[in-house]
Design a protein around this motif. Structure first.
Motif, PDB file in Angstrom:
ATOM      1  N   VAL A  17       0.830  -1.211   0.000  1.00  0.00           N
ATOM      2  CA  VAL A  17       0.000   0.000   0.000  1.00  0.00           C
ATOM      3  C   VAL A  17       0.858   1.252   0.000  1.00  0.00           C
ATOM      4  O   VAL A  17       1.955   1.282   0.594  1.00  0.00           O
ATOM      5  CB  VAL A  17      -0.966   0.039   1.202  1.00  0.00           C
ATOM      6  N   CYS A  18       0.351   2.287  -0.677  1.00  0.00           N
ATOM      7  CA  CYS A  18       0.961   3.620  -0.626  1.00  0.00           C
ATOM      8  C   CYS A  18       2.464   3.555  -0.888  1.00  0.00           C
ATOM      9  O   CYS A  18       3.279   4.091  -0.125  1.00  0.00           O
ATOM     10  CB  CYS A  18       0.666   4.291   0.706  1.00  0.00           C
ATOM     11  N   THR A  19       2.816   2.897  -1.961  1.00  0.00           N
ATOM     12  CA  THR A  19       4.218   2.725  -2.304  1.00  0.00           C
ATOM     13  C   THR A  19       4.352   2.650  -3.818  1.00  0.00           C
ATOM     14  O   THR A  19       3.371   2.822  -4.551  1.00  0.00           O
ATOM     15  CB  THR A  19       4.789   1.473  -1.609  1.00  0.00           C
ATOM     16  N   ASP A  20       5.551   2.376  -4.303  1.00  0.00           N
ATOM     17  CA  ASP A  20       5.789   2.337  -5.747  1.00  0.00           C
ATOM     18  C   ASP A  20       5.558   0.938  -6.300  1.00  0.00           C
ATOM     19  O   ASP A  20       5.511  -0.051  -5.555  1.00  0.00           O
ATOM     20  CB  ASP A  20       7.216   2.794  -6.060  1.00  0.00           C
TER      21      ASP A  20
ATOM     22  N   TRP B  71       1.418   6.413   9.408  1.00  0.00           N
ATOM     23  CA  TRP B  71       1.166   7.754   8.894  1.00  0.00           C
ATOM     24  C   TRP B  71      -0.313   8.066   9.063  1.00  0.00           C
ATOM     25  O   TRP B  71      -1.148   7.178   9.127  1.00  0.00           O
ATOM     26  CB  TRP B  71       1.582   7.868   7.421  1.00  0.00           C
ATOM     27  N   ARG B  72      -0.613   9.357   9.174  1.00  0.00           N
ATOM     28  CA  ARG B  72      -1.996   9.780   9.323  1.00  0.00           C
ATOM     29  C   ARG B  72      -2.710   9.698   7.978  1.00  0.00           C
ATOM     30  O   ARG B  72      -2.122   9.981   6.932  1.00  0.00           O
ATOM     31  CB  ARG B  72      -2.061  11.214   9.865  1.00  0.00           C
TER      32      ARG B  72
ATOM     33  N   ALA C 299      -7.922   0.267  -1.038  1.00  0.00           N
ATOM     34  CA  ALA C 299      -8.040  -0.144  -2.443  1.00  0.00           C
ATOM     35  C   ALA C 299      -6.688  -0.614  -2.968  1.00  0.00           C
ATOM     36  O   ALA C 299      -6.605  -1.587  -3.734  1.00  0.00           O
ATOM     37  CB  ALA C 299      -8.574   1.014  -3.281  1.00  0.00           C
ATOM     38  N   ASP C 300      -5.606   0.066  -2.566  1.00  0.00           N
ATOM     39  CA  ASP C 300      -4.251  -0.371  -2.921  1.00  0.00           C
ATOM     40  C   ASP C 300      -4.016  -1.803  -2.462  1.00  0.00           C
ATOM     41  O   ASP C 300      -3.463  -2.643  -3.193  1.00  0.00           O
ATOM     42  CB  ASP C 300      -3.213   0.524  -2.238  1.00  0.00           C
ATOM     43  N   PHE C 301      -4.394  -2.072  -1.219  1.00  0.00           N
ATOM     44  CA  PHE C 301      -4.170  -3.411  -0.682  1.00  0.00           C
ATOM     45  C   PHE C 301      -4.935  -4.459  -1.483  1.00  0.00           C
ATOM     46  O   PHE C 301      -4.375  -5.500  -1.850  1.00  0.00           O
ATOM     47  CB  PHE C 301      -4.591  -3.490   0.787  1.00  0.00           C
ATOM     48  N   ARG C 302      -6.193  -4.204  -1.741  1.00  0.00           N
ATOM     49  CA  ARG C 302      -6.997  -5.186  -2.474  1.00  0.00           C
ATOM     50  C   ARG C 302      -6.390  -5.463  -3.847  1.00  0.00           C
ATOM     51  O   ARG C 302      -6.330  -6.612  -4.295  1.00  0.00           O
ATOM     52  CB  ARG C 302      -8.437  -4.683  -2.599  1.00  0.00           C
ATOM     53  N   SER C 303      -5.953  -4.408  -4.510  1.00  0.00           N
ATOM     54  CA  SER C 303      -5.328  -4.575  -5.826  1.00  0.00           C
ATOM     55  C   SER C 303      -4.023  -5.352  -5.717  1.00  0.00           C
ATOM     56  O   SER C 303      -3.734  -6.228  -6.542  1.00  0.00           O
ATOM     57  CB  SER C 303      -5.078  -3.193  -6.438  1.00  0.00           C
ATOM     58  N   GLY C 304      -3.224  -5.043  -4.694  1.00  0.00           N
ATOM     59  CA  GLY C 304      -1.924  -5.686  -4.558  1.00  0.00           C
ATOM     60  C   GLY C 304      -1.988  -7.123  -4.108  1.00  0.00           C
ATOM     61  O   GLY C 304      -1.180  -7.957  -4.529  1.00  0.00           O
ATOM     62  N   VAL C 305      -2.957  -7.437  -3.243  1.00  0.00           N
ATOM     63  CA  VAL C 305      -3.025  -8.797  -2.710  1.00  0.00           C
ATOM     64  C   VAL C 305      -3.812  -9.738  -3.609  1.00  0.00           C
ATOM     65  O   VAL C 305      -3.654 -10.974  -3.519  1.00  0.00           O
ATOM     66  CB  VAL C 305      -3.613  -8.796  -1.283  1.00  0.00           C
ATOM     67  N   ALA C 306      -4.651  -9.217  -4.493  1.00  0.00           N
ATOM     68  CA  ALA C 306      -5.537 -10.070  -5.300  1.00  0.00           C
ATOM     69  C   ALA C 306      -4.780 -11.132  -6.106  1.00  0.00           C
ATOM     70  O   ALA C 306      -5.157 -12.319  -6.067  1.00  0.00           O
ATOM     71  CB  ALA C 306      -6.412  -9.213  -6.211  1.00  0.00           C
ATOM     72  N   PRO C 307      -3.704 -10.783  -6.831  1.00  0.00           N
ATOM     73  CA  PRO C 307      -3.004 -11.842  -7.569  1.00  0.00           C
ATOM     74  C   PRO C 307      -2.331 -12.858  -6.655  1.00  0.00           C
ATOM     75  O   PRO C 307      -2.220 -14.042  -7.011  1.00  0.00           O
ATOM     76  CB  PRO C 307      -1.982 -11.081  -8.419  1.00  0.00           C
ATOM     77  N   VAL C 308      -1.894 -12.419  -5.478  1.00  0.00           N
ATOM     78  CA  VAL C 308      -1.313 -13.359  -4.507  1.00  0.00           C
ATOM     79  C   VAL C 308      -2.400 -14.293  -3.983  1.00  0.00           C
ATOM     80  O   VAL C 308      -2.173 -15.500  -3.820  1.00  0.00           O
ATOM     81  CB  VAL C 308      -0.655 -12.594  -3.344  1.00  0.00           C
ATOM     82  N   ALA C 309      -3.585 -13.758  -3.735  1.00  0.00           N
ATOM     83  CA  ALA C 309      -4.702 -14.581  -3.272  1.00  0.00           C
ATOM     84  C   ALA C 309      -5.070 -15.635  -4.302  1.00  0.00           C
ATOM     85  O   ALA C 309      -5.336 -16.791  -3.957  1.00  0.00           O
ATOM     86  CB  ALA C 309      -5.906 -13.698  -2.961  1.00  0.00           C
ATOM     87  N   ASP C 310      -5.084 -15.238  -5.570  1.00  0.00           N
ATOM     88  CA  ASP C 310      -5.377 -16.211  -6.626  1.00  0.00           C
ATOM     89  C   ASP C 310      -4.327 -17.307  -6.645  1.00  0.00           C
ATOM     90  O   ASP C 310      -4.648 -18.502  -6.751  1.00  0.00           O
ATOM     91  CB  ASP C 310      -5.433 -15.511  -7.980  1.00  0.00           C
ATOM     92  N   TYR C 311      -3.064 -16.907  -6.556  1.00  0.00           N
ATOM     93  CA  TYR C 311      -1.954 -17.867  -6.549  1.00  0.00           C
ATOM     94  C   TYR C 311      -2.086 -18.814  -5.356  1.00  0.00           C
ATOM     95  O   TYR C 311      -1.919 -20.036  -5.484  1.00  0.00           O
ATOM     96  CB  TYR C 311      -0.642 -17.092  -6.485  1.00  0.00           C
ATOM     97  N   ALA C 312      -2.410 -18.255  -4.188  1.00  0.00           N
ATOM     98  CA  ALA C 312      -2.567 -19.073  -2.983  1.00  0.00           C
ATOM     99  C   ALA C 312      -3.755 -20.016  -3.108  1.00  0.00           C
ATOM    100  O   ALA C 312      -3.671 -21.202  -2.738  1.00  0.00           O
ATOM    101  CB  ALA C 312      -2.730 -18.169  -1.760  1.00  0.00           C
TER     102      ALA C 312
ATOM    103  N   GLU D 298      -8.119   9.093   2.113  1.00  0.00           N
ATOM    104  CA  GLU D 298      -6.804   8.456   1.956  1.00  0.00           C
ATOM    105  C   GLU D 298      -6.836   7.017   2.452  1.00  0.00           C
ATOM    106  O   GLU D 298      -6.197   6.131   1.867  1.00  0.00           O
ATOM    107  CB  GLU D 298      -5.754   9.266   2.714  1.00  0.00           C
ATOM    108  N   ARG D 299      -7.589   6.773   3.514  1.00  0.00           N
ATOM    109  CA  ARG D 299      -7.696   5.392   4.009  1.00  0.00           C
ATOM    110  C   ARG D 299      -8.419   4.515   2.985  1.00  0.00           C
ATOM    111  O   ARG D 299      -8.010   3.377   2.745  1.00  0.00           O
ATOM    112  CB  ARG D 299      -8.423   5.364   5.363  1.00  0.00           C
ATOM    113  N   ARG D 300      -9.481   5.034   2.384  1.00  0.00           N
ATOM    114  CA  ARG D 300     -10.169   4.252   1.346  1.00  0.00           C
ATOM    115  C   ARG D 300      -9.226   3.933   0.203  1.00  0.00           C
ATOM    116  O   ARG D 300      -9.232   2.812  -0.347  1.00  0.00           O
ATOM    117  CB  ARG D 300     -11.400   5.012   0.851  1.00  0.00           C
ATOM    118  N   ALA D 301      -8.388   4.889  -0.180  1.00  0.00           N
ATOM    119  CA  ALA D 301      -7.428   4.659  -1.258  1.00  0.00           C
ATOM    120  C   ALA D 301      -6.369   3.642  -0.844  1.00  0.00           C
ATOM    121  O   ALA D 301      -5.954   2.789  -1.647  1.00  0.00           O
ATOM    122  CB  ALA D 301      -6.772   5.983  -1.654  1.00  0.00           C
ATOM    123  N   CYS D 302      -5.939   3.720   0.408  1.00  0.00           N
ATOM    124  CA  CYS D 302      -4.970   2.756   0.936  1.00  0.00           C
ATOM    125  C   CYS D 302      -5.542   1.348   0.884  1.00  0.00           C
ATOM    126  O   CYS D 302      -4.868   0.399   0.457  1.00  0.00           O
ATOM    127  CB  CYS D 302      -4.597   3.150   2.358  1.00  0.00           C
TER     128      CYS D 302
END
Length: 285
Positions: free
Chosen positions: A75-78, A116-117, A128-141, A122-126
């Motif tokens: 989340v909230c990273t590159d 971070w505050r 959403a970042d997590f869901r997008s980032g973890v989704a392919p890992v969840a599929d793999y798992a 911003e929390r909703r966006a954070c």
């Protein structure tokens, strides 16, 4: 009866093949049923060798613990950090599948200690970042029969999710193999009513870590353990209870977990006291 496990971090960090070769036979001799296996760095322990070791001593792998030092973030990273974190989590899934563990659990959203505050937007966006980032890992798992257990941490270790209510919100829209890794230590700090919080987490629980409120042995603290385990039973969770604490002998992990003083006369005693307490409590439920 429900399986009781221990985390080798009670004695050693990093958890290596050499450490497991000593710890696993001792857990079996003491009467533990299970172990959870942290992966600080991929390759610290060999999954095939560990699988054979566990089988030889009648110990099950209750879960694999994902570890998120600085630089492991979804989340909230590159994009490069997200990709490397996804690769690490896939390696954790592979290790879990190899040792027969059903869950990879941990604060898989962001590095421990990263806070971070956030405004509500911003929390909703954070999230959403997590869901997008973890989704392919969840599929793999999911393809490998493994779940992802998201661990809420206390406010000093993360600002992403601290409570079960937040964690359930974080999971919205994700596949059913993404759920919650419950940790009683963090719940004691963050939940107004930890027993009600168990019910909130209930349908999503994939793995459970237990410790006293000071990170010592369960039972040597102020939690109402009979009430907590009764609430847990009502959720339908039938998996292991794994004692998680940390050795103060490793400077890095002691600082990360804020272990500034001995939590028991010895690390062995911490594990044995926790095992005896949980065994007696479960027998009476």
């Amino acid at each position: 009866m429900r399986a009781i496990g221990a985390n080798p971090w009670i004695w050693s960090s990093p958890v290596s093949d050499a450490a497991l070769a000593v710890i696993v036979p001792r857990l079996a001799a003491w009467g533990f049923d299970a172990v959870e296996l942290p992966v600080e760095q991929v390759g610290d322990w060999d999954p095939a060798r560990t699988s054979d070791l566990l089988a030889a001593h009648g110990i099950i792998a209750a879960g694999v613990c994902a570890v998120t030092p600085p630089g492991r973030d979804l989340v909230c990273t590159d994009a490069a950090t997200v990709a490397s974190t996804q690769a690490y989590l896939r390696a954790c899934v592979d290790a879990a599948a190899a040792v027969g563990a059903s869950c990879v659990g941990g604060p898989v959203y962001a590095a421990v200690g990263r806070t971070w505050r956030m405004t509500p937007a911003e929390r909703r966006a954070c999230y959403a970042d997590f869901r997008s980032g973890v989704a392919p890992v969840a599929d793999y798992a999911g393809e490998r029969g493994v779940s992802i257990g998201v661990e809420a941490l206390n406010r000093y270790e993360t600002s992403v999710v601290n409570t079960m209510e937040q964690t359930v919100e974080l999971l919205e829209g994700l596949p059913s193999n993404v759920g919650i890794m419950l940790d009683t230590y963090h719940m004691n700090i963050e939940e107004k009513d930890p027993y009600a919080a168990v019910a909130v987490a209930g349908p999503h629980i994939k793995h459970v870590q237990v410790s006293g409120t000071d990170r010592g042995a369960p039972g040597s603290d102020h939690l109402d353990w009979p009430r907590l385990l009764a609430e847990l039973s009502r959720t339908g969770y039938a998996g292991a209870l794994c004692i998680e604490s940390f050795t103060a002998e490793n400077e890095t992990i002691a600082a990360a977990a804020s272990i500034w003083r001995p939590l028991a006369p010895s690390q062995d005693q911490l594990a044995l006291d926790g095992l005896a307490f949980l065994r007696g409590l479960l027998a009476g439920l």
